[in-house]
Scaffold this motif. Structure first.
Motif, short mmCIF file in Angstrom:
data_model
loop_
_atom_site.label_atom_id
_atom_site.label_comp_id
_atom_site.label_asym_id
_atom_site.label_seq_id
_atom_site.Cartn_x
_atom_site.Cartn_y
_atom_site.Cartn_z
N ILE A 1 0.84 -1.18 0.06
CA ILE A 1 -0.20 0.02 0.10
C ILE A 1 0.89 1.26 -0.02
CG2 ILE A 1 -1.60 1.30 1.25
CD1 ILE A 1 -2.89 -1.33 2.41
N LEU A 2 1.91 1.13 0.85
CA LEU A 2 2.78 2.50 0.86
C LEU A 2 3.52 2.64 -0.44
CD1 LEU A 2 4.14 2.16 4.53
CD2 LEU A 2 2.50 3.88 3.56
N ASP A 3 3.91 1.68 -1.03
CA ASP A 3 4.66 1.69 -2.56
C ASP A 3 3.68 2.25 -3.51
OD1 ASP A 3 7.04 0.63 -1.15
OD2 ASP A 3 6.66 -1.44 -2.24
N ALA A 4 2.39 1.87 -3.28
CA ALA A 4 1.43 2.37 -4.36
C ALA A 4 1.25 3.83 -4.18
CB ALA A 4 0.17 1.53 -3.97
N ILE A 5 1.11 4.15 -2.89
CA ILE A 5 1.05 5.63 -2.60
C ILE A 5 2.24 6.66 -3.13
CG2 ILE A 5 0.90 7.33 -0.67
CD1 ILE A 5 -0.90 5.45 0.98
N GLU A 6 3.52 5.82 -2.84
CA GLU A 6 4.49 6.67 -3.33
C GLU A 6 4.96 6.42 -4.91
OE1 GLU A 6 7.72 5.36 -0.76
OE2 GLU A 6 6.65 5.80 1.14
N ASN A 7 4.15 5.40 -5.46
CA ASN A 7 4.23 5.05 -6.86
C ASN A 7 5.56 4.85 -7.25
OD1 ASN A 7 3.61 4.92 -9.63
ND2 ASN A 7 3.28 6.74 -10.00
N LYS A 8 6.20 3.91 -6.52
CA LYS A 8 7.53 3.59 -6.47
C LYS A 8 7.74 2.78 -7.87
CE LYS A 8 9.41 3.52 -2.16
NZ LYS A 8 10.15 2.84 -1.09
N ARG A 9 6.76 2.24 -8.50
CA ARG A 9 6.88 1.32 -9.72
C ARG A 9 6.33 2.22 -10.90
NH1 ARG A 9 3.91 -3.36 -6.84
NH2 ARG A 9 5.43 -4.05 -5.70
N ASN A 10 6.21 3.52 -10.85
CA ASN A 10 5.63 4.31 -11.84
C ASN A 10 4.48 3.69 -12.79
OD1 ASN A 10 7.56 6.18 -11.56
ND2 ASN A 10 9.04 5.10 -12.49
N SER B 1 0.15 3.51 -13.57
CA SER B 1 -0.89 4.25 -13.52
C SER B 1 -1.71 4.46 -12.17
CB SER B 1 -1.77 3.97 -14.64
OG SER B 1 -2.78 2.77 -14.31
N GLY B 2 -2.49 5.32 -11.99
CA GLY B 2 -3.38 5.49 -10.89
C GLY B 2 -4.27 4.34 -10.41
N VAL C 1 -4.08 1.13 -11.50
CA VAL C 1 -3.19 0.16 -11.38
C VAL C 1 -2.78 0.05 -9.65
CG1 VAL C 1 -1.04 -0.99 -11.60
CG2 VAL C 1 -2.45 -0.57 -13.48
N ARG C 2 -2.37 1.35 -9.34
CA ARG C 2 -1.95 1.50 -8.03
C ARG C 2 -3.13 1.16 -7.13
NH1 ARG C 2 0.16 6.67 -7.05
NH2 ARG C 2 -0.89 7.57 -8.74
N ARG C 3 -4.33 1.92 -7.34
CA ARG C 3 -5.26 1.95 -6.54
C ARG C 3 -5.74 0.39 -6.25
NH1 ARG C 3 -6.95 6.65 -8.75
NH2 ARG C 3 -7.81 5.72 -10.60
N GLU C 4 -5.79 -0.38 -7.39
CA GLU C 4 -6.48 -1.79 -7.45
C GLU C 4 -5.19 -2.67 -6.75
OE1 GLU C 4 -6.92 -2.94 -11.49
OE2 GLU C 4 -8.78 -2.02 -11.36
N GLU C 5 -3.92 -2.39 -6.72
CA GLU C 5 -3.04 -3.12 -6.00
C GLU C 5 -3.10 -2.88 -4.65
OE1 GLU C 5 0.96 -2.59 -7.22
OE2 GLU C 5 0.77 -3.90 -8.87
N ALA C 6 -3.35 -1.58 -4.08
CA ALA C 6 -3.15 -1.05 -2.76
C ALA C 6 -4.73 -1.72 -2.09
CB ALA C 6 -3.39 0.31 -2.77
N GLN C 7 -5.86 -1.77 -2.84
CA GLN C 7 -6.91 -1.99 -2.23
C GLN C 7 -7.03 -3.86 -2.24
OE1 GLN C 7 -9.72 -0.36 -5.28
NE2 GLN C 7 -9.77 1.44 -4.22
#
Length: 140
Positions: free
Chosen positions: A99-108, A110-111, A113-119
């Protein structure tokens, strides 16, 4: 609304300060913190999610991460299940980092994809909580 939220958040803290090693009050505290994370996801409050998940991660590690400490809170018939709590703490810690990596967008990414991974990571945290709870409670 704000006063109600603060009051709801303080109730578990009151129980925790009165009985620091009371398993039930600690679980109530973690539950409230996890609800704060969920509220952050629902309202798209990225900084709220970050603050809440960090607080939840710290408390879950303090409660579940130490096998001996957790074992002390269990009744004698359940002490052998303390290692399950440690495993849950590890699962939680791993998914908090996602979740923290998704917030920081460490993998560059899209928003979306990051939201889905965090959720998805949030649901794995919920599963770890339920798994531990199901193993240590009296009724199945």
């Amino acid at each position: 609304m704000f006063k109600k939220r603060v009051l709801i958040s303080l109730v578990p803290l009151l129980f925790t300060s009165l009985a620091a090693y009371d398993l039930k009050s600690n679980m109530l505290l973690l539950n409230e913190e996890l609800r704060e994370v969920q509220r952050g996801f629902i309202s798209s409050d990225q900084s709220g999610v970050e603050k809440s998940i960090k607080r939840f991660a710290q408390h879950s590690q303090e409660l579940l991460g130490n096998k001996e400490k957790f074992s002390e809170m269990l009744p004698a018939s359940k002490k052998h299940k303390a290692s399950e709590a440690v495993m849950s703490a590890q699962i939680i810690s791993h998914n908090v980092q996602i979740i923290l990596d998704a917030i920081e967008n460490k993998r560059n990414q899209s928003g979306i994809v990051r939201r889905e991974e965090a959720q998805r990571a949030y649901t794995y945290i919920e599963h770890a909580c339920f798994r531990c709870h199901n193993l240590v409670r009296d009724e199945y």
